[in-house]
Structure formats: structure tokens, C-alpha cells
Scaffold this motif. Structure first.
Motif, mmCIF file in Angstrom:
data_model
loop_
_atom_site.group_PDB
_atom_site.id
_atom_site.type_symbol
_atom_site.label_atom_id
_atom_site.label_comp_id
_atom_site.label_asym_id
_atom_site.label_seq_id
_atom_site.Cartn_x
_atom_site.Cartn_y
_atom_site.Cartn_z
ATOM 1 N N ALA A 165 37.885 38.084 48.564
ATOM 2 C CA ALA A 165 37.724 36.718 47.784
ATOM 3 C C ALA A 165 37.929 37.335 46.175
ATOM 4 C CB ALA A 165 36.859 35.956 47.463
ATOM 5 N N VAL A 166 37.108 38.348 45.932
ATOM 6 C CA VAL A 166 36.839 38.328 44.580
ATOM 7 C C VAL A 166 37.804 39.633 44.017
ATOM 8 C CG1 VAL A 166 35.602 40.529 43.194
ATOM 9 C CG2 VAL A 166 34.634 39.296 44.742
ATOM 10 N N GLY A 169 40.060 36.807 43.638
ATOM 11 C CA GLY A 169 40.189 35.807 41.768
ATOM 12 C C GLY A 169 40.089 36.814 41.209
ATOM 13 N N LEU A 172 43.959 36.860 40.138
ATOM 14 C CA LEU A 172 44.579 35.520 39.021
ATOM 15 C C LEU A 172 43.904 35.405 37.947
ATOM 16 C CD1 LEU A 172 43.856 33.102 41.876
ATOM 17 C CD2 LEU A 172 46.205 33.629 41.408
ATOM 18 N N ALA A 173 42.792 36.178 37.837
ATOM 19 C CA ALA A 173 41.805 35.829 36.338
ATOM 20 C C ALA A 173 42.808 36.650 35.689
ATOM 21 C CB ALA A 173 40.263 36.861 36.725
ATOM 22 N N GLY A 177 45.905 32.459 35.902
ATOM 23 C CA GLY A 177 46.360 31.225 37.303
ATOM 24 C C GLY A 177 47.243 31.695 37.469
ATOM 25 N N ALA A 304 33.926 42.976 38.644
ATOM 26 C CA ALA A 304 34.378 42.904 39.966
ATOM 27 C C ALA A 304 33.961 44.572 40.718
ATOM 28 C CB ALA A 304 36.060 42.880 39.619
#
Length: 318
Positions: A165-166, A169, A172-173, A177, A304
Motif C-alpha cells: 500500500a505504501v 500510494g 499514485l502521488a 493520481g 516512504a
């Protein structure tokens, strides 16, 4: 490298009283298990370091070669290295029951992953590709569980999903997005590589890891030779220092050396546990991308990195 080299070393038999013998056996087993886990983790980690340089090396290689010729030629060079080791060690042909598994390694690791990621890198940056492929550990663990019947603990899966998930995320960042056009190739590469890793890790329990990737490369040689001929004929080639350095590393470092230590590490500690070490791979690749390619590192990368390293620690203790 010897033909009889394996991930499991023979143990000596102690002679003494029954009590001392049983105590010695128990302590020796515990020590051997701890040593095997430590060495397996070290080997798998070395493989991750080698893999983390693959995308920067590919970006360099694409400065001098087209994507099809680069993938094919790197595989041919790696096959020549592997073939030399197999001949020097007088390694016999793999048993018939291993041929199907080797075919999966060929399709996933020798052809599928290099080709799909190289094509993706023609439209994507190495840093973006690195974080997308960061989902590989979870994909490998899931396929390994389905293939081998091993069921990791809930804590293991929770940490693995958190790490994925990290990475997702972060991806996407970094892309605002939305997913880039090369992401379809990257997700296909994930599935191909996870299948190759899983099957290669299973085969590495029956034969040394360097023989797994060695025979896979040799088996793919007719296909990669044909691909090299076609690629070099239709794609322009510019012999540059970066292009040649990227080609050599991708062939010798990533494809042969990296996969050798990786498969041997997986044989000692298991594919699900080894695969979680790859959560650090995209972050290492980001470092190489800045140092070697001059790409700009996002401010979110350190955060991250810390989160991913925590997930790695949790999966190693699960």
C-alpha cells in the motif's frame, strides 16, 4: 561454482552418550537453522541490490540500443556466461520433471519481465517504474502461497499488504493520481516475474540456484538469438559508453549474478519471506536514478523508505 553445490550443507554426525548426542543435535540444528536463515537473507538481499540497478542500467542501454535488441542481446550474453559455468562444472542436464518449471522461469524471468519493463521504460522514468514494480513482493508471495501450499501468518500478510500500500500510494502521488501509459506493461511484468520467481525458488530446492537461471538462459538461447538478429537488423545501434555499460550490467549483474544469489536465498528462507526484501528495491532504484541518471528525487521518498523498511522488519519476524 561446482555442480554439487547446493543450498543445504552436509552435517557431521557426533558420537557420544545418548543425552549428549541429543543435546548436541538440538543445539547444532538450532545453530544450523539460524546460520541458514542469516545466509539466505544475505544472499536474497544481495540479489535485491543487483536488481535495483537493473532499471538504471536499462535506461543507459536504451541510449545505444532499441528495446527489442537490448533485451535479446542481454539474454544472449547472460546465456553465454551461464553456459560457460555449466560446462566448466560439467553439470548434467536437468531431470525431466524440472523442464516445465524451467520453461516458466524462461517465460517469466528471462523473456517476460525484461521485455515488458524495457518497453515500459521507453515511455516512463526509471523512478516511476521502480515504485510500480515495488508491488512485486506481494505478487510473488501470493503466487508462491498458491503454488506451494505454504500459508504465511496473518501478521506476515498484514505487513506485506501495508508495504504494498505504501508503494502504491507513493506511485499514485508521484504520477498525480493517474497511471502512466507504460503501467500496463509494468503490471504485466509483475505477474510474469512473480511466476518466474516462484517457480525458480521451488526449483532451487532441487538444484543450485545458479543452475536454475543458467539452464533457463541456455534453454531460451534459440529464441534470444533470433530476437537479437531481428532487433539488430531493424533497430538503430549507437555504441556509447553508457549503452555498453548498461548492457553488460543487465546481462552479467542483473540477469545472471543477481538471479543466482536470489534463487539460492529463496531456497534457504522461502519465497514469501525473501520476496519481502524486495520492498526495498524501488527505493534503492530511486537512489541509483538520482546518482546515475540525474533524476530528481521526490521529497516523499525518505518517508516512504522508512515505512517500507518497517514493513520489511515486520515480515522478517512474522
Amino acid at each position: 561454482m561446482r555442480a554439487q553445490n547446493s543450498a543445504t550443507s552436509p552435517t557431521a554426525i557426533a558420537v557420544g552418550t545418548p543425552d549428549s548426542a541429543s543435546a548436541g543435535t538440538a543445539s547444532g540444528t538450532a545453530a544450523g537453522t539460524a546460520s541458514g536463515t542469516a545466509s539466505g537473507t544475505a544472499l536474497a538481499a544481495l540479489g535485491v541490490v543487483a536488481f535495483s540497478l537493473t532499471f538504471p542500467a536499462t535506461a543507459w542501454g536504451l541510449e545505444g540500443f532499441g528495446p527489442w535488441s537490448f533485451v535479446s542481446v542481454r539474454s544472449v550474453l547472460a546465456a553465454l556466461i551461464a553456459g560457460a559455468f555449466l560446462l566448466a562444472g560439467r553439470v548434467p542436464l536437468p531431470a525431466r520433471e524440472h523442464w516445465a518449471g524451467l520453461a516458466v522461469v524462461v517465460a517469466g524471468v528471462v523473456v517476460g519481465f525484461p521485455l515488458l519493463t524495457t518497453v515500459a521504460l521507453t515511455t516512463s522514468t526509471t523512478s516511476h517504474a521502480a515504485v510500480v514494480v515495488g508491488l512485486l513482493p506481494l505478487t510473488t508471495a501470493a503466487l508462491s502461497a498458491l503454488r506451494t501450499g505454504v500459508r504465511p501468518s496473518r501478521r506476515f500478510w498484514a505487513a506485506a499488504v501495508a508495504g504494498a500500500a505504501v508503494v502504491l500510494g507513493f506511485t499514485l502521488a508521484e504520477s498525480g493520481g493517474s497511471l502512466s501509459t507504460g503501467d500496463g506493461f509494468l503490471f504485466g511484468a509483475l505477474l510474469a516475474c512473480a511466476a518466474g520467481y516462484t517457480e525458480g525458488g521451488r526449483l532451487a530446492r532441487a538444484m543450485p540456484g545458479w543452475q536454475v537461471i543458467g539452464w533457463a538462459l541456455v534453454l531460451a538461447l534459440p529464441l534470444t538469438l533470433a530476437g537479437s538478429a531481428l532487433g539488430l537488423a531493424y533497430e538503430p545501434v549507437r555504441l556509447t559508453v553508457h549503452g555498453l555499460a548498461g548492457l553488460v550490467w543487465a546481462a552479467a549483474g542483473s540477469t545472471f549474478l543477481g538471479l543466482y544469489v536470489w534463487y539460492r536465498g529463496m531456497a534457504e528462507i522461502g519465497a514469501p519471506r525473501a520476496s519481502q526484501l524486495q520492498l526495498a528495491q524501488p527505493l534503492l532504484t530511486l537512489v541509483w536514478s538520482v546518482a546515475l541518471l540525474g533524476e530528481r528525487l521526490s521529497p516523499a521518498a525518505p518517508a516512504a523508505a522508512c515505512a517500507v523498511l518497517v514493513c520489511i522488519a515486520l515480515t522478517q519476524r512474522a
